[in-house]
Design an enzyme around this catalytic site. Structure first.
Site, PDB file in Angstrom:
ATOM      1  N   ASP A  34       0.828  -1.206   0.000  1.00 27.25           N
ATOM      2  CA  ASP A  34       0.000   0.000   0.000  1.00 27.25           C
ATOM      3  C   ASP A  34       0.861   1.255   0.000  1.00 27.25           C
ATOM      4  OD1 ASP A  34      -2.059  -1.716   0.164  1.00 27.25           O
ATOM      5  OD2 ASP A  34      -2.640  -1.230   2.224  1.00 27.25           O
ATOM      6  N   SER A  83     -36.319  -3.427  -8.592  1.00 27.98           N
ATOM      7  CA  SER A  83     -35.848  -4.153  -7.406  1.00 27.98           C
ATOM      8  C   SER A  83     -36.432  -5.561  -7.465  1.00 27.98           C
ATOM      9  CB  SER A  83     -36.263  -3.425  -6.136  1.00 27.98           C
ATOM     10  OG  SER A  83     -37.600  -3.030  -6.228  1.00 27.98           O
ATOM     11  N   GLU A 117     -26.725 -15.235  -7.741  1.00 23.26           N
ATOM     12  CA  GLU A 117     -25.714 -14.296  -7.249  1.00 23.26           C
ATOM     13  C   GLU A 117     -25.893 -14.072  -5.749  1.00 23.26           C
ATOM     14  OE1 GLU A 117     -25.683 -10.716  -9.506  1.00 23.26           O
ATOM     15  OE2 GLU A 117     -25.978 -11.755 -11.412  1.00 23.26           O
ATOM     16  N   LYS A 119     -26.531 -11.928  -2.638  1.00 26.20           N
ATOM     17  CA  LYS A 119     -27.241 -10.662  -2.458  1.00 26.20           C
ATOM     18  C   LYS A 119     -26.549  -9.882  -1.349  1.00 26.20           C
ATOM     19  CE  LYS A 119     -31.832  -8.757  -2.009  1.00 26.20           C
ATOM     20  NZ  LYS A 119     -31.429  -7.726  -1.057  1.00 26.20           N
ATOM     21  N   ASP A 121     -25.555  -6.831   1.125  1.00 27.20           N
ATOM     22  CA  ASP A 121     -26.262  -5.820   1.893  1.00 27.20           C
ATOM     23  C   ASP A 121     -25.634  -4.451   1.603  1.00 27.20           C
ATOM     24  OD1 ASP A 121     -28.126  -4.916   3.645  1.00 27.20           O
ATOM     25  OD2 ASP A 121     -26.950  -5.318   5.439  1.00 27.20           O
ATOM     26  N   ARG A 140     -30.208   4.336  -7.223  1.00 25.60           N
ATOM     27  CA  ARG A 140     -31.447   3.878  -7.846  1.00 25.60           C
ATOM     28  C   ARG A 140     -32.561   4.914  -7.680  1.00 25.60           C
ATOM     29  NH1 ARG A 140     -32.916  -1.863  -7.021  1.00 25.60           N
ATOM     30  NH2 ARG A 140     -32.532  -1.432  -4.835  1.00 25.60           N
ATOM     31  N   TYR A 226     -23.032  -6.158 -11.512  1.00 33.71           N
ATOM     32  CA  TYR A 226     -23.722  -7.417 -11.816  1.00 33.71           C
ATOM     33  C   TYR A 226     -24.694  -7.358 -12.984  1.00 33.71           C
ATOM     34  CZ  TYR A 226     -27.043  -5.124  -8.619  1.00 33.71           C
ATOM     35  OH  TYR A 226     -27.853  -4.221  -8.011  1.00 33.71           O
ATOM     36  N   LYS A 312     -34.156 -14.924   0.118  1.00 28.37           N
ATOM     37  CA  LYS A 312     -33.515 -14.379   1.302  1.00 28.37           C
ATOM     38  C   LYS A 312     -33.184 -15.449   2.338  1.00 28.37           C
ATOM     39  CE  LYS A 312     -33.891 -10.162   2.189  1.00 28.37           C
ATOM     40  NZ  LYS A 312     -34.767  -9.022   1.965  1.00 28.37           N
ATOM     41  N   CYS A 406     -36.754 -12.279  47.484  1.00 30.16           N
ATOM     42  CA  CYS A 406     -36.773 -13.409  46.559  1.00 30.16           C
ATOM     43  C   CYS A 406     -38.226 -13.803  46.293  1.00 30.16           C
ATOM     44  CB  CYS A 406     -36.009 -14.580  47.166  1.00 30.16           C
ATOM     45  SG  CYS A 406     -36.200 -16.096  46.213  1.00 30.16           S
ATOM     46  N   CYS A 409     -38.699 -17.479  48.074  1.00 32.73           N
ATOM     47  CA  CYS A 409     -38.646 -17.742  49.518  1.00 32.73           C
ATOM     48  C   CYS A 409     -38.760 -16.477  50.361  1.00 32.73           C
ATOM     49  CB  CYS A 409     -37.362 -18.486  49.862  1.00 32.73           C
ATOM     50  SG  CYS A 409     -35.891 -17.469  49.652  1.00 32.73           S
ATOM     51  N   CYS A 424     -30.452 -14.275  45.797  1.00 30.38           N
ATOM     52  CA  CYS A 424     -31.139 -14.763  46.988  1.00 30.38           C
ATOM     53  C   CYS A 424     -30.078 -15.513  47.784  1.00 30.38           C
ATOM     54  CB  CYS A 424     -32.282 -15.691  46.605  1.00 30.38           C
ATOM     55  SG  CYS A 424     -32.884 -16.646  48.007  1.00 30.38           S
ATOM     56  N   CYS A 429     -33.456 -22.076  49.559  1.00 31.24           N
ATOM     57  CA  CYS A 429     -34.509 -21.501  48.700  1.00 31.24           C
ATOM     58  C   CYS A 429     -34.984 -22.569  47.703  1.00 31.24           C
ATOM     59  CB  CYS A 429     -33.935 -20.302  47.962  1.00 31.24           C
ATOM     60  SG  CYS A 429     -35.019 -19.643  46.707  1.00 31.24           S
TER      61      CYS A 429
HETATM   62 ZN    ZN Z   1     -35.036 -17.502  47.525  1.00 29.38          ZN
END
Ligand code: ZN
Length: 669
Positions: A34, A83, A117, A119, A121, A140, A226, A312, A406, A409, A424, A429
């Site tokens: 680069d 589309s 092809e 698709k 996003d 578009r 495309y 899809k 709780c 209990c 708790c 419990c």
């Molecule tokens: Zn409890």
């Protein structure tokens, strides 16, 4: 250099820069780094500054963006940009094939084949070349009228500024952003306190519709082409792609000709599984009737051509309503708020609940009972609430309040000092006991076949068991008395319980459900102590000294094995089951230090500062690792030194972990 020489140099520089752009951005190959390419561009820029009259619109220096615009010019498309209609299942696809078959002759029906092809996003674009030059690039828009975003599209390196064709050429494609770039931009947004982009498409659209092209240039947009609108005599959609490729456009090499609908289904199935390996997001596949004549004949309905369809992938996120927020009590007493949802399908599975994790998460999301929310499944785990849509509130939503006691209990809850949760504290419990039972019989613990939560609940309700050791003393007669319990299933249950009367020490430790003790820690404890007796006698100091065990874990183990009630339980267990100790190898653990890098493959690229490549190679091999010359999906690490070159790109593409010299030194220490 005089003007003539400058012109010669400019021409050559442009050719070289364009060649490497094409290699890198269109063919995914890299021959020079680069920074080398940047320095060539800089030279070109400097000469052009001396002779501005030599600047042409296709010069690589013209990609970095011109002056900001006040607004986008409107552009009328020569042919409407359509589309696609969506389909989600095999049945939808069969219906589509039947629908179109009705419009065709017998001969045409036999000739039907497809082009499939990926698709992407992204955002649909149209490019127009005149006399070989990129003249117009547009969105578009509504299909008939789009916006002129030529300046911004010129910053996209994958789009050629010039093609070798004098005729007017109209092509269509997509601009999009890689997953990596998506993460990078969102990270910056976050640092600046700005809202995050929801998906790559949002960023692509947001970037391409920037009035200031410098902002677009700062985001690494990519593009695939495309569709070819201009008539080059192509008979099929596959031929369009061949021509586009020959003209120098970047086409997606994963696209595929499909002889039959079965091939299409296989193509989609493949990419549904393999899309994680792509460096951009796809949300399905586009299926097009390959024969252009048949495609044209089928015509258009609404905004979509009948001869193409978007197939899809199942949606990973949907919206629904939070009907209630309830508390789930874990085996360690942790209170987890769980949202009860209006039932909704995600990826073909009906979802009725989503975890809210803890009080802080509820605050972070700002979720109220009655809210409309977006839920998603990350991988295949429990669904999560991703986002609340407060704009859909009616005013009747209620705030959720964490209970003080709780719900099972009535013991007062305690807030954990180290985690954002309430517990708790009552060991007896009932809700906690139940959870403990579920954990005790689970797959990684005693793994008792046919003993699910429903049966456990009944056994507890009837008082037939009080703690898990009681399970091993159950008799067929005890269970068969339970309502709706068949004799046969009682017999089977007793049989599967007794089959588990012998268990390994590590499974046993894990099954006890000690706080902070997962499967791996249980294995470490078993390997280090060898018996329940030794664990009971272990000092806190001894526990802390074990590899992989920190002070918090050591403390929970120590406390558990020094609790009177737990010791009684252990005595009971010793009477009814046999605990065997044979060492288990902890997954991922090095067997010994001499083979620290066993099973790891390294690729070295670029120069290292502290050693030669040969020394690095020897070091890796002495630690049991392998060294390879090229990056593949089997590579564990790419060690990137100075000026790493193309191996780094390949590693990124294959999701291979890239480490720098410092990280490498840590690894071989
Ligand atoms: Zn409890």
């Amino acid at each position: 250099m005089d003007k003539y020489q400058s012109q010669q140099r400019i021409n050559k520089l442009r050719e070289v820069i364009n060649h490497h752009r094409y290699l890198y951005h269109v063919l995914d190959k890299q021959e020079i780094s680069d920074s080398a390419l940047d320095s060539l561009k800089k030279e070109l820029f400097d000469i052009e500054q001396t002779y501005p009259e030599l600047i042409t619109e296709d010069s690589p220096t013209q990609r970095v963006g011109g002056k900001p615009l006040k607004e986008f010019k409107k552009i009328k498309h020569h042919q409407r940009m359509l589309s696609f209609n969506d389909s989600f299942s095999k049945e939808d696809m069969q219906d589509w094939q039947e629908r179109i078959s009705k419009l065709l002759t017998e001969k045409e029906k036999k000739e039907i084949d497809f082009y499939a092809e990926l698709k992407i996003d992204g955002l649909a674009i149209e490019l127009i070349y005149e006399d070989g030059f990129l003249k117009t690039g547009s969105t578009r828009g509504d299909g008939t009228i789009g916006e002129d975003i030529t300046q911004n599209l010129k910053t996209v390196e994958a789009i050629p500024l010039r093609i070798d064709e004098k005729r007017k050429v109209i092509v269509r494609g997509e601009v999009f952003i890689s997953k990596k770039e998506f993460d990078r931009i969102n990270k910056i947004q976050k640092e600046k306190g700005l809202p995050l982009y929801a998906n790559p498409r949002n960023i692509a659209a947001g970037s391409v519709r920037q009035l200031n092209p410098k902002i677009t240039a700062g985001r690494k947009l990519d593009s695939f082409v495309y569709d070819l609108v201009t008539d080059f005599g192509q008979q099929t959609h596959s031929e369009k792609h061949k021509i586009l490729k020959a003209l120098g456009f970047k086409i997606n090499k994963n696209n595929k000709y499909c002889k039959s609908l079965e091939d299409v289904l296989r193509f989609r199935e493949h990419w549904l599984k393999d899309r994680k390996g792509l460096d951009y997001e796809i949300d399905g596949v586009v299926v097009i009737i390959n024969n252009n004549k048949i495609f044209e004949k089928l015509g258009v309905v609404g905004k979509a051509p009948k001869g193409a369809i978007a197939f899809k992938f199942p949606q990973a996120q949907v919206h629904t309503k939070v009907l209630d927020i309830k508390i789930q009590i874990g085996r360690t007493g942790a209170m987890t708020p769980v949202a009860t949802l209006k039932p909704v399908q995600i990826s073909g599975i009906t979802i009725t609940r989503a975890t809210l994790h803890n009080e802080d998460e509820i605050k972070r999301l700002g979720v109220k009972i009655g809210d409309t929310v977006i839920v998603g499944r990350a991988g295949d785990v429990i669904p999560d609430i991703v986002k609340v849509l407060p704009e859909l509130r009616t005013g009747h939503e209620k705030n959720f309040k964490m209970p003080e006691k709780c719900p099972s209990c009535q013991t007062k809850l305690v807030r954990s000092k180290t985690e954002a949760l309430w517990r708790c504290p009552n060991h007896k419990c009932f809700a906690r006991q139940k959870r403990n039972f579920y954990h005790f019989v689970s797959k990684s613990a005693f793994d008792i076949d046919g003993l699910g939560p429903k049966i456990i609940d009944r056994l507890l309700d009837e008082g037939l068991v009080q703690d898990p050791s009681d399970l091993f003393e159950l008799k067929e007669g005890d269970i068969v008395l339970l309502e709706r319990f068949a004799e046969k299933s009682a017999e089977n249950l007793i049989k599967s319980i007794s089959e588990k009367k012998e268990i390994t020490l590590s499974r046993f430790i894990y099954a006890l459900g000690i706080r902070n003790i997962g499967e791996e820690t249980a294995i470490d404890l078993a390997n280090n102590f060898g018996s329940v007796k030794k664990l009971k006698e272990a000092e806190l100091k001894t526990l802390e000294s074990i590899l992989n065990i920190g002070p918090i874990v050591a403390k929970s183990v120590y406390e558990w094995f020094n609790d009177k009630n737990n010791l009684k339980l252990l005595d009971k267990f010793e009477r009814v089951i046999t605990i065997k100790n044979h060492p288990v190898i902890r997954p991922g653990a090095p067997s010994d230090d001499g083979a620290k890098l066993k099973g790891k493959t390294f690729v070295l690229t670029g120069g290292l500062e502290t050693m030669t490549r040969d020394e690095a190679r020897d070091k890796i091999r002495s630690l049991g690792g392998d060294v390879s010359g090229s990056v593949s999906s089997k590579t564990s690490y790419l060690v990137a030194g100075l000026e790493p070159g193309s191996k780094e790109n390949k590693a990124e593409k294959l999701n291979v972990k890239i480490i720098d010299e410092k990280e490498f030194l840590d690894l071989i220490k």
